[in-house]
Design a protein around this motif. Sequence first.
Motif, PDB file in Angstrom:
ATOM      1  N   ASP A  43       0.800  -1.231   0.000  1.00 30.35           N
ATOM      2  CA  ASP A  43       0.000   0.000   0.000  1.00 30.35           C
ATOM      3  C   ASP A  43       0.832   1.280   0.000  1.00 30.35           C
ATOM      4  N   GLY A  44       2.134   1.155   0.264  1.00 25.97           N
ATOM      5  CA  GLY A  44       2.983   2.340   0.289  1.00 25.97           C
ATOM      6  C   GLY A  44       3.046   3.022   1.639  1.00 25.97           C
ATOM      7  N   TYR A  45       2.308   2.508   2.637  1.00 19.28           N
ATOM      8  CA  TYR A  45       2.359   3.060   3.993  1.00 19.28           C
ATOM      9  C   TYR A  45       1.927   1.967   4.975  1.00 19.28           C
ATOM     10  N   SER A  46       2.261   2.150   6.236  1.00 19.42           N
ATOM     11  CA  SER A  46       1.917   1.174   7.270  1.00 19.42           C
ATOM     12  C   SER A  46       0.778   1.716   8.122  1.00 19.42           C
ATOM     13  N   ALA A  47      -0.260   0.918   8.283  1.00 18.26           N
ATOM     14  CA  ALA A  47      -1.409   1.322   9.097  1.00 18.26           C
ATOM     15  C   ALA A  47      -2.260   0.100   9.404  1.00 18.26           C
ATOM     16  N   LEU A  48      -3.148   0.271  10.370  1.00 13.23           N
ATOM     17  CA  LEU A  48      -4.113  -0.770  10.712  1.00 13.23           C
ATOM     18  C   LEU A  48      -5.513  -0.248  10.458  1.00 13.23           C
ATOM     19  N   GLN A  49      -6.328  -1.051   9.780  1.00 15.74           N
ATOM     20  CA  GLN A  49      -7.735  -0.713   9.614  1.00 15.74           C
ATOM     21  C   GLN A  49      -8.517  -1.444  10.700  1.00 15.74           C
ATOM     22  N   LEU A  50      -9.231  -0.681  11.529  1.00 20.56           N
ATOM     23  CA  LEU A  50      -9.980  -1.257  12.640  1.00 20.56           C
ATOM     24  C   LEU A  50     -11.470  -1.127  12.397  1.00 20.56           C
ATOM     25  N   GLY A  51     -12.227  -2.130  12.855  1.00 17.12           N
ATOM     26  CA  GLY A  51     -13.679  -2.107  12.746  1.00 17.12           C
ATOM     27  C   GLY A  51     -14.305  -2.164  14.122  1.00 17.12           C
ATOM     28  N   PHE A  52     -15.442  -1.479  14.266  1.00 12.18           N
ATOM     29  CA  PHE A  52     -16.115  -1.404  15.565  1.00 12.18           C
ATOM     30  C   PHE A  52     -17.620  -1.494  15.378  1.00 12.18           C
ATOM     31  N   ASP A  53     -18.306  -2.168  16.276  1.00 10.62           N
ATOM     32  CA  ASP A  53     -19.766  -2.269  16.333  1.00 10.62           C
ATOM     33  C   ASP A  53     -20.310  -3.139  15.196  1.00 10.62           C
ATOM     34  N   ASP A  54     -20.889  -4.269  15.553  1.00  9.92           N
ATOM     35  CA  ASP A  54     -21.367  -5.242  14.570  1.00  9.92           C
ATOM     36  C   ASP A  54     -22.552  -4.714  13.771  1.00  9.92           C
ATOM     37  N   LYS A  55     -22.579  -5.103  12.512  1.00  8.81           N
ATOM     38  CA  LYS A  55     -23.692  -4.806  11.615  1.00  8.81           C
ATOM     39  C   LYS A  55     -24.309  -6.136  11.181  1.00  8.81           C
ATOM     40  N   THR A  56     -25.609  -6.171  10.978  1.00  6.25           N
ATOM     41  CA  THR A  56     -26.257  -7.408  10.537  1.00  6.25           C
ATOM     42  C   THR A  56     -25.868  -7.707   9.087  1.00  6.25           C
ATOM     43  N   GLU A  57     -25.802  -8.990   8.748  1.00  9.42           N
ATOM     44  CA  GLU A  57     -25.455  -9.385   7.382  1.00  9.42           C
ATOM     45  C   GLU A  57     -26.500  -8.893   6.381  1.00  9.42           C
TER      46      GLU A  57
END
Length: 205
Positions: A43-57
């Motif tokens: 990607d050309g950079y270092s990072a973390l993608q975080l997810g929060f709070d569940d969504k229904t399918e």
Amino acid sequence: MSGLIGKKIGMTSIFDANGKNMPCTVLEVGPCVVTQVRTEEVDGYSALQLGFDDKTEKSATKADLGHAKKAGTSVKRKVAEFKGFDEEYKLGDTITVEHFVEGEFVDVSGTSKGKGFQGVVKRHGFAGVGQATHGQHNRLRAPGSIGAASYPARVFKGMKMAGRMGTDTVKVQNLRVLKVVTEKNLLLIKGCVPGPKNAYVIIQK
């Protein structure tokens, strides 16, 4: 800046060691799941993608479902990227509110409350005419003259006028963490943060 995603619960106050009453905002922070790992090679950079709070399918797109399946987690309502984590995390790892410690300072950003279409008195703090209407019946909260004469014959960009107010991204810096309640994933931060109750916020170290 490393950080986590949270949700604003409301405001309260607590007493410090000296008996001083401290106003604070209660945030539900995490647990956040690592849904993607950004690297320099790909990607050309270092990072973390975080997810929060569940969504229904049911309310998720196929792209969201595939993205979450790769991380081995459920689809998340709020996703954000963070840089600057000291520890190494891999796909599917969980980061909790223990990432923060009491006494440190954080920056909180969120979307401010929407006010709708507002006039110049509320939106920009115009004073009106102080009840002195000079014989006119509807001038109390009016903006007054906004343009010049035949030159420039237009209204300049950026003129303070009535319009939509609120729903802006606002960051409040240097807020002290008063308390970390790990059992309930709660973070008590001194002062107020932008947004209504149940609004998503980004907390950064």
